[in-house]
Design a protein around this motif. Structure first.
Motif, PDB file in Angstrom:
ATOM      1  N   GLU A  22      -8.377  10.695   1.060  1.00 43.12           N
ATOM      2  CA  GLU A  22      -9.174  10.343  -0.104  1.00 43.12           C
ATOM      3  C   GLU A  22      -8.645   9.037  -0.679  1.00 43.12           C
ATOM      4  O   GLU A  22      -7.467   8.927  -1.016  1.00 43.12           O
ATOM      5  CB  GLU A  22      -9.104  11.447  -1.146  1.00 43.12           C
ATOM      6  N   LEU A  48       0.859  -1.183   0.000  1.00 48.46           N
ATOM      7  CA  LEU A  48       0.000   0.000   0.000  1.00 48.46           C
ATOM      8  C   LEU A  48       0.897   1.235   0.000  1.00 48.46           C
ATOM      9  O   LEU A  48       1.883   1.277   0.724  1.00 48.46           O
ATOM     10  CB  LEU A  48      -0.834  -0.037   1.283  1.00 48.46           C
ATOM     11  N   LEU A 106      -2.859   4.379  -5.101  1.00 50.26           N
ATOM     12  CA  LEU A 106      -2.306   5.402  -4.218  1.00 50.26           C
ATOM     13  C   LEU A 106      -3.435   5.959  -3.366  1.00 50.26           C
ATOM     14  O   LEU A 106      -4.541   6.141  -3.852  1.00 50.26           O
ATOM     15  CB  LEU A 106      -1.764   6.578  -5.020  1.00 50.26           C
ATOM     16  N   VAL A 107      -3.130   6.267  -2.116  1.00 48.18           N
ATOM     17  CA  VAL A 107      -4.115   6.955  -1.288  1.00 48.18           C
ATOM     18  C   VAL A 107      -3.533   8.320  -0.937  1.00 48.18           C
ATOM     19  O   VAL A 107      -2.334   8.445  -0.673  1.00 48.18           O
ATOM     20  CB  VAL A 107      -4.426   6.139  -0.013  1.00 48.18           C
ATOM     21  N   ILE A 108      -4.379   9.356  -1.005  1.00 50.43           N
ATOM     22  CA  ILE A 108      -3.891  10.708  -0.749  1.00 50.43           C
ATOM     23  C   ILE A 108      -4.445  11.197   0.590  1.00 50.43           C
ATOM     24  O   ILE A 108      -5.651  11.190   0.806  1.00 50.43           O
ATOM     25  CB  ILE A 108      -4.306  11.660  -1.871  1.00 50.43           C
ATOM     26  N   VAL A 109      -3.554  11.609   1.481  1.00 49.76           N
ATOM     27  CA  VAL A 109      -3.963  12.119   2.785  1.00 49.76           C
ATOM     28  C   VAL A 109      -3.605  13.595   2.836  1.00 49.76           C
ATOM     29  O   VAL A 109      -2.464  13.962   2.599  1.00 49.76           O
ATOM     30  CB  VAL A 109      -3.239  11.360   3.915  1.00 49.76           C
ATOM     31  N   THR A 111       0.828   5.398   0.515  1.00 49.64           N
ATOM     32  CA  THR A 111       0.040   6.558   0.926  1.00 49.64           C
ATOM     33  C   THR A 111       0.886   7.817   0.767  1.00 49.64           C
ATOM     34  O   THR A 111       2.045   7.839   1.179  1.00 49.64           O
ATOM     35  CB  THR A 111      -0.387   6.402   2.401  1.00 49.64           C
ATOM     36  N   ILE A 162      -8.101  14.652   6.212  1.00 50.90           N
ATOM     37  CA  ILE A 162      -8.952  14.106   5.170  1.00 50.90           C
ATOM     38  C   ILE A 162      -8.153  13.118   4.334  1.00 50.90           C
ATOM     39  O   ILE A 162      -7.101  13.449   3.809  1.00 50.90           O
ATOM     40  CB  ILE A 162      -9.513  15.225   4.274  1.00 50.90           C
TER      41      ILE A 162
END
Lengths: 642, 642
Positions: free
Chosen positions: B637, A597, A633-636, A599, B635
């Protein structure tokens, strides 16, 4: 909070926070539970649904005369025979729709009838034709209403475009409030129009037969460039197609059957026949009298105005009453389109052929997106065509006749299907119940002939009006149909991709890489670092080196505040921000192991005032839009408020 | 990858991905390391820096005559004495700037001189004045250039606004490519202009003194409304201020001292004097001859055009050469502003008085934001003022004279400071070295008188031109200064808030609440749930109940796919999406314990094509912009690509 079946319900007690001006304009929000519909009587129904159809008597005669004028004022006498031909066609269409009303007691517009009996392509074609026509109804009716006002008050003529747009906005606001179509708001002006018109026509005939009517005093000049043409069959067909504008709005009753009191179909059918009778007699009378008084078609004074001042011998109170009545009925006709367009849009959107947003109900329980779209599109048309009814008319009516044709062809097919059933049996379909009818072949022929006639008229219209602007509609309708199917394809594909069929449970995560992007070492980026360290231990800080002296500062500060986190400097020889980040992330994604994963943590600086955003690079937003398209991809975003 | 001082450097080898059309328009990207400046000779320097100043001879005479025309054609004879007065003022300003060049060998525009000697407010005022003036230089020069073309080819007159905007775009693109100011690209047309002008004036004087010059054949009509006024002192001052447009551009050399070969200051000083000599003699000659041939000021044919066809007795090759030369020099003058505006903008932005983006260098190492801003603003001016030089002139020159005044007042103050030093000693300042100068009082007086004169001219200008449009600039400059200080305040505040002074190490997190917002149960929302469960164990799924049947579906599917996660349904009686979420989150934040972290996980649906975003509610984006302003929320996403 209430527990129910394993889930919790959180009661939202607060009313939506509306801006004061908004509440003032469109009223306080309504609860979903407040919805309810009132049934209306035949009398009110006539007022509600007939305004669109009857309003066309205000311009149909004049539009026939505009075409005939090309052959000189002598040719204007053809206006009456042409009107009779139009009324014959109207009778056929009305009989045909009377049958539809009985077959679809749940409301049977051209869209539903085509969808249930002919298939998706004809249905979407009918939808495209009707939507186009609703937009044109607003543009034509409002432009014509403003032309009436300008006839009485010529000083307003130069401002007609902006008066028209203003009226569209007013009607839009009324509809956003959700004016109930029923009620006296509609009935009074409609009957006022019908009665003043009948009186005018009556007085006109009386004076004509007693020989005291005479001709128009000071008629407008006959505008014409070049030599007069001869009266050819083409010219007469051309004039005929202009006059068919009188038939627009006839389908309104069949769309609104559900609004009537029981027995719905019977009441709606009777209303339709009454409407047709009034429409036909007013239209023929106006055409007859207009030719007798030698009215001249003109942009500056409408034929109705010329007729009224001839009948009443001047611009007295009765003259003003008829102008006021005509103006109001035209504006109400636009309102009919505001009722039809959003509903049809919501139907098509629910079927997945238009953006889903059209199915959402606004704070007043109306389809706000549809209402606003209609207002914008019709205002644009009014501006482009400078509120000229004569220039808008060639675009009008093709859509109407296309939907007439499809609707009647659909009905015809339905009777044929009914003939295939066993006597006494019935089949439930999407929008109606299909019953065996022993007169099926007779009804099939009525609808079939109706479809054929309206089809021929549509072709005549497209050919004779092609150069005047009909080509626009001939292009727009197929384009819209193509667009609808593209949208439908998209929604189907999305539904398939989101579906949980064959959904596999997630596998365990093998590694969770966390990347913190830092533009500098400050409270904002350290907040992001702190958050990143709560997500896992595999944290890398990344800085894009745009400026060598800045890089040195980041390095030395990181020694103090970085808490030992690994720092990667991305070299950027072309002073670009996004490209080095993308290249770095691409490399990580390329070497990724299964179930790894990744991030990306982005510090987001939030200024106290929105305008201050203009003073900062919108890097976080730019990253969001770019990285969003990279799978896995996860965007924080860690906001830091200043 | 290279290890250095505990951090890793990641080499970005890939060239930026540029769209093909973009590379075609502005060229391939340049590396930061490729930067370098070439020193230029006096000859090239004259061409580069003088085009703005010399180009004003193309319109200054005409603008004086426009004002005098109000007193009838007889008053046009005053044009020569007024021009002489302007040349006297010019001489004072030139001497003053010659001193500045020697004092600031590193380049001393009005902004730097004011900042170093007078303080922030005068500096920002000078900045506002100069930026305004650069915009006007582009608008006036291009409009005047197009007027020359339209004089030779009257058929182009109706298209002048769009031709002008097109030229602005061309110059913008040239500057985005980063045309080196040095080189023959500039020198050839500049010398071509000077030589053709000198020939024209020479031939003109020869023919005048031999008595063969005569008057303009077919002069344009003298446009004038109402009765002629008398020749009053006010009228003469008014005409004088119009003519001071001839002085714009004089400061260019002092801004660009660094571009010259060593000894820089000496070479730059000599170039300035040459420029002034050419400018003054051309301007006086044109004014003299124009009055002798009885030229008439007109929007349709420029005075230069009238002069040229009188001197050459028709519109032959020499006439076309002078028109071409004038047009090109005017366009080059606009280019000078394109060199100045972005640099000054970057200076002010680096000082924190303009948006930081202005300091960023684009792919071709130029200040792209400044270049594009200048093009947009000057095009707007051209459109609003319909490319009319006469309507633009009243806005021009106030800014120039304000910056002249501030710059010379700054120099005067500097000499005074120099007089306070011990003989032989020197002090290093931000932009220069301050040395003791034994003639300090003499130089102080020269600059002081210069400042006083330009100040008086500025006041005369503002008063006489107030009604014609100068009031706009009188309003704009203080507004800009106020804006600059507002921006500065914002940046200072942000820097203070982000500063790591008194930065406390983070405390341990007591609880990490994770909230997943789900619109439905599908692959997208389950991906978000899976991610949320990697963040911690305290996960709550939240669904806003817009539609009761949808709520039931979500509940039953959650039983199957929710992996036991708690589900909260937010009741939404008004069919609103955001309000219930905000109310729920507010409640959580209100009950939050110290060091409790709250993370909102939002599934973000990513369609394959950007246009498909129109078919979906942009809930995630809306949430991002709303929740961003709540302190203490993060947040996340989780994109789901379709």
């Amino acid at each position: 909070m209430e527990k129910f079946n394993g889930s919790t319900i959180f009661e939202t007690t607060r009313q939506p926070e509306e801006k004061n001006w908004r509440r003032w304009l469109i009223g306080r929000p309504l609860r979903t539970a407040d919805e309810g519909e009132q049934a209306i009587s035949k009398k009110v129904g006539l007022a509600v649904f007939a305004s669109d159809a009857m309003s066309s008597t205000a311009y149909a005669t004049q539009e026939i005369m505009f075409i005939l004028a090309a052959a000189g004022s002598g040719a204007l006498g053809y206006v009456f025979p042409i009107s009779v031909a139009i009324v014959v066609l109207m009778a056929m269409v009305v009989i045909s729709y009377e049958q539809t009303i009985h077959a679809y007691p749940g409301g049977g517009g051209a869209y539903i009838v085509s969808r249930d009996n002919l298939g998706e392509l004809p249905a979407q074609t009918a939808g495209a034709a009707l939507l186009t026509d609703y937009i044109l109804t607003v543009a034509v009716s409002i432009s014509s209403g403003v032309a009436q006002i300008a006839s009485a008050f010529p000083v307003l003529f130069p401002y007609r475009v902006w008066i028209a747009v203003f009226l569209v906005v007013v009607i839009m606001l009324m509809n956003l409030r959700g004016v109930k179509e029923s009620g006296t708001a509609f009935a009074i002006p409609s009957y006022f129009f019908v009665i003043t018109m009948l009186i005018t026509v009556g007085v006109g005939f009386y004076r004509y037969f007693t020989g005291t009517l005479g001709l128009v005093v000071n008629p407008p000049e006959l505008m014409h460039e070049g030599a007069f043409v001869a009266v050819t069959p083409f010219l007469l067909l051309h004039a005929f197609s202009s006059g068919t504008a009188a038939m627009t709005g006839i389908e309104a009753v069949s769309n609104g059957v559900t609004a009537f009191k029981e027995p719905r179909s019977r009441n709606a059918g009777i209303t339709l026949l009454w409407m047709a009778a009034i429409l036909a007699s007013l239209f023929m009378s106006i055409s007859y009298l207009a030719s007798k008084i030698h009215a001249i078609p003109s942009e500056e004074e409408t034929v109705i105005s010329q007729l009224a001042r001839t009948v009443y011998g001047g611009q007295g109170i009765l003259y003003l009453a008829i102008i006021a009545g005509t103006t109001i009925i035209l504006i109400l006709a636009a309102n009919t389109a505001f009722a039809g367009f959003p509903r049809l849009g919501a139907l098509q959107a629910a079927d997945g052929y238009l953006p889903r947003q059209l199915t959402l109900r606004g704070s007043r329980l109306v389809f706000s997106w549809g209402i606003v779209s209609l207002a914008i599109l019709s205002s644009l048309l009014i501006i482009v065509f400078q509120a000229s009814v004569t220039r808008l008319i060639p675009l009008y009516a093709i859509g109407v006749f296309l939907s007439f044709t499809l609707s009647q062809a659909g009905m015809s097919r339905r009777w044929w299907k009914s003939g295939r059933l066993k006597p006494g049996s019935e089949v439930k379909e999407t929008g109606s119940i299909l019953r065996y009818d022993k007169a099926w072949w007779f009804k099939m022929i009525i609808n079939g002939v109706g479809a054929l006639c309206t089809f021929i008229v549509m072709i005549v219209f497209a050919v004779t009006k092609f150069e005047d602007g009909a080509w626009i509609v001939v292009l727009v309708i197929p384009t819209l149909v193509f667009l609808f199917f593209t949208i439908h394809h998209h929604y189907k594909q999305v539904a398939r991709r989101l579906s949980l069929d064959k959904y596999n449970e997630r596998a365990d995560i093998s590694r969770h890489r966390i990347i913190v992007l830092i533009g500098g070492v400050h409270r904002g980026s350290l907040a992001a670092l702190n958050y990143a360290r709560t997500l896992g231990t595999d944290v890398t800080a990344v800085h894009v080196g745009l400026d060598p002296s800045e890089v040195e500062k980041v390095r030395s500060k990181w020694e103090i505040y970085g808490e030992g986190t690994r720092l990667v400097i991305l070299d950027s020889p072309y002073r670009l921000l996004m490209e080095p980040i993308l290249q770095y992330i691409d490399k990580i994604l390329a070497n990724r192991k299964p179930n790894e994963l990744v991030t990306i943590v982005v510090p987001q600086f939030v200024p106290a005032h929105w305008w201050a955003n203009l003073l900062h690079n919108q890097t976080a937003l730019l990253l969001r839009f770019t990285l969003m398209y990279k799978p896995g991809l996860v965007i924080v975003e860690v906001p830091y408020q200043v």
